[in-house]
Motif scaffolding. Structure first.
Motif, short mmCIF file in Angstrom:
data_model
loop_
_atom_site.label_atom_id
_atom_site.label_comp_id
_atom_site.label_asym_id
_atom_site.label_seq_id
_atom_site.Cartn_x
_atom_site.Cartn_y
_atom_site.Cartn_z
N LEU A 128 0.82 -1.21 0.00
CA LEU A 128 0.00 0.00 0.00
C LEU A 128 0.86 1.26 0.00
O LEU A 128 0.58 2.21 -0.73
CB LEU A 128 -0.96 0.02 1.20
CG LEU A 128 -2.24 -0.80 1.05
CD1 LEU A 128 -1.97 -2.28 1.24
CD2 LEU A 128 -3.29 -0.34 2.05
N GLY A 129 1.89 1.31 0.84
CA GLY A 129 2.78 2.46 0.89
C GLY A 129 2.26 3.59 1.75
O GLY A 129 1.06 3.74 1.96
N LEU A 130 3.17 4.41 2.24
CA LEU A 130 2.83 5.47 3.19
C LEU A 130 1.84 6.47 2.62
O LEU A 130 0.93 6.92 3.31
CB LEU A 130 4.10 6.19 3.66
CG LEU A 130 3.89 7.34 4.65
CD1 LEU A 130 3.19 6.87 5.91
CD2 LEU A 130 5.23 8.01 4.99
N GLU A 131 2.01 6.86 1.36
CA GLU A 131 1.13 7.88 0.78
C GLU A 131 -0.33 7.46 0.84
O GLU A 131 -1.22 8.30 1.05
CB GLU A 131 1.54 8.18 -0.65
CG GLU A 131 2.85 8.93 -0.79
CD GLU A 131 3.18 9.27 -2.23
OE1 GLU A 131 2.30 9.06 -3.11
OE2 GLU A 131 4.30 9.74 -2.48
N ALA A 132 -0.60 6.19 0.65
CA ALA A 132 -1.98 5.70 0.72
C ALA A 132 -2.55 5.89 2.12
O ALA A 132 -3.71 6.27 2.29
CB ALA A 132 -2.05 4.23 0.32
N PHE A 133 -1.73 5.64 3.14
CA PHE A 133 -2.21 5.79 4.51
C PHE A 133 -2.41 7.25 4.89
O PHE A 133 -3.32 7.57 5.67
CB PHE A 133 -1.26 5.08 5.48
CG PHE A 133 -1.31 3.59 5.36
CD1 PHE A 133 -2.41 2.89 5.82
CD2 PHE A 133 -0.29 2.89 4.73
CE1 PHE A 133 -2.49 1.51 5.68
CE2 PHE A 133 -0.36 1.52 4.59
CZ PHE A 133 -1.46 0.82 5.07
N VAL A 134 -1.59 8.13 4.35
CA VAL A 134 -1.81 9.56 4.59
C VAL A 134 -3.16 9.98 4.03
O VAL A 134 -3.92 10.73 4.67
CB VAL A 134 -0.67 10.39 3.96
CG1 VAL A 134 -0.97 11.88 4.05
CG2 VAL A 134 0.66 10.09 4.64
N ARG A 135 -3.51 9.47 2.86
CA ARG A 135 -4.82 9.78 2.28
C ARG A 135 -5.95 9.16 3.10
O ARG A 135 -7.01 9.78 3.29
CB ARG A 135 -4.89 9.28 0.83
CG ARG A 135 -4.02 10.07 -0.14
CD ARG A 135 -4.33 9.73 -1.58
NE ARG A 135 -3.96 8.36 -1.93
CZ ARG A 135 -2.76 8.00 -2.40
NH1 ARG A 135 -1.80 8.91 -2.54
NH2 ARG A 135 -2.50 6.74 -2.72
#
Length: 276
Positions: free
Chosen positions: A234-241
């Motif tokens: 998923l990656g960090l950017e997905a979790f920020v969103r």
């Protein structure tokens, strides 16, 4: 303020879990109601419960999430296994009322060849037997990755269960980010679309909590292997969103990543830093 926590061991009681949560920067937590692969629950300690309720009020812990043991399968092909699920969940919900107004999460189960329609029917049947009009605990169906014969691999199956439950006001959903991604819901490239689909099929008013986990496996793998935040598919950017999405940001988030306490503390800090 983000509501963020992780899974903690309940072996030393509620007050200890609350203190551990606060020590790592959390303001909520999840715990197993009993041995996750067993059946026995510890006797209730009323002094501990009273002390935790006071601690939670003083330290701003608004809600906690109880997790049923993994061994439960309310849609098993074996009658005794279904009875075990019924007895355990009924007892868990009775005990949860000593900490009113919280959540109780469970994996819907595996139909083991009976077919998803029969699995849905049996899960709803158990819920219809254990839910009580006066209870304050909301029971959450968890979204699943779809490995084997799991029920709950799609939003439609969860909707079908809820539709069959007479006291459906006591039922909600816990969305697991690893599970839904592994199941084929692309929350990396199309988060808005997945949320809209959830709302159309189940209703966002049913979404009460989020298990926030990265995945060791690629999209639509149906594997269910959690990874640390930002270190998986998923990656960090997905979790920020995800944590900042206007339709999700007020929900409680629970980490179930492969971590010790110090690792959870780092992830909680990371998510807090990215919460706008």
């Amino acid at each position: 303020m983000i509501k963020i926590g992780c899974h903690l061991s309940s072996s030393k009681g509620f007050l200890h879990m609350g203190q551990e949560a606060v020590s790592i920067g959390a303001n909520t937590f999840q715990f197993f109601t009993r041995n996750p692969r067993g059946s026995k629950a510890k006797p209730l300690d009323m002094e501990d419960i009273h002390a935790f309720r006071q601690f939670a009020e003083e330290h701003g812990i608004p809600v906690i999430l109880a997790h049923a043991p993994y061994t439960l399968n309310p849609c098993s092909g074996t009658e005794r296994t279904r009875e075990f699920a019924f007895e355990t969940m009924e007892d868990d919900l009775r005990r949860m009322e000593y900490l009113p107004g919280n959540y109780y999460n469970f994996h819907p189960g595996s139909h083991v060849g009976q077919g998803s329609e029969e699995g849905v029917r049996q899960i709803a049947e158990v819920l219809n037997h254990i839910l009580r009009p006066e209870q304050t605990t909301t029971v959450l169906l968890e979204t699943m990755a779809g490995k084997g014969t799991e029920v709950g691999r799609c939003f439609e199956e969860l909707h079908e269960i809820i539709e069959r439950v007479e006291l459906s006001s006591h039922v909600g959903v816990c969305l697991d980010t690893c599970h839904v991604y592994d199941a084929g819901y692309d929350i990396v490239q199309n988060l808005d679309g997945v949320i809209a689909e959830f709302d159309r099929i189940i209703g966002l008013d049913r979404l009460k909590a989020i298990h926030i986990n990265d995945s060791k496996n690629p999209f639509e793998s149906h594997k269910d292997r959690h990874e640390r935040i930002g270190e998986g598919a998923l990656g960090l950017e997905a979790f920020v969103r995800i944590i900042n999405h206007p339709k999700l940001r007020e929900l409680p988030f629970y980490l179930e990543t492969p971590n010790e306490l110090a690792g959870y503390a780092r992830e909680i800090e990371l998510l807090k830093e990215n919460y706008i």
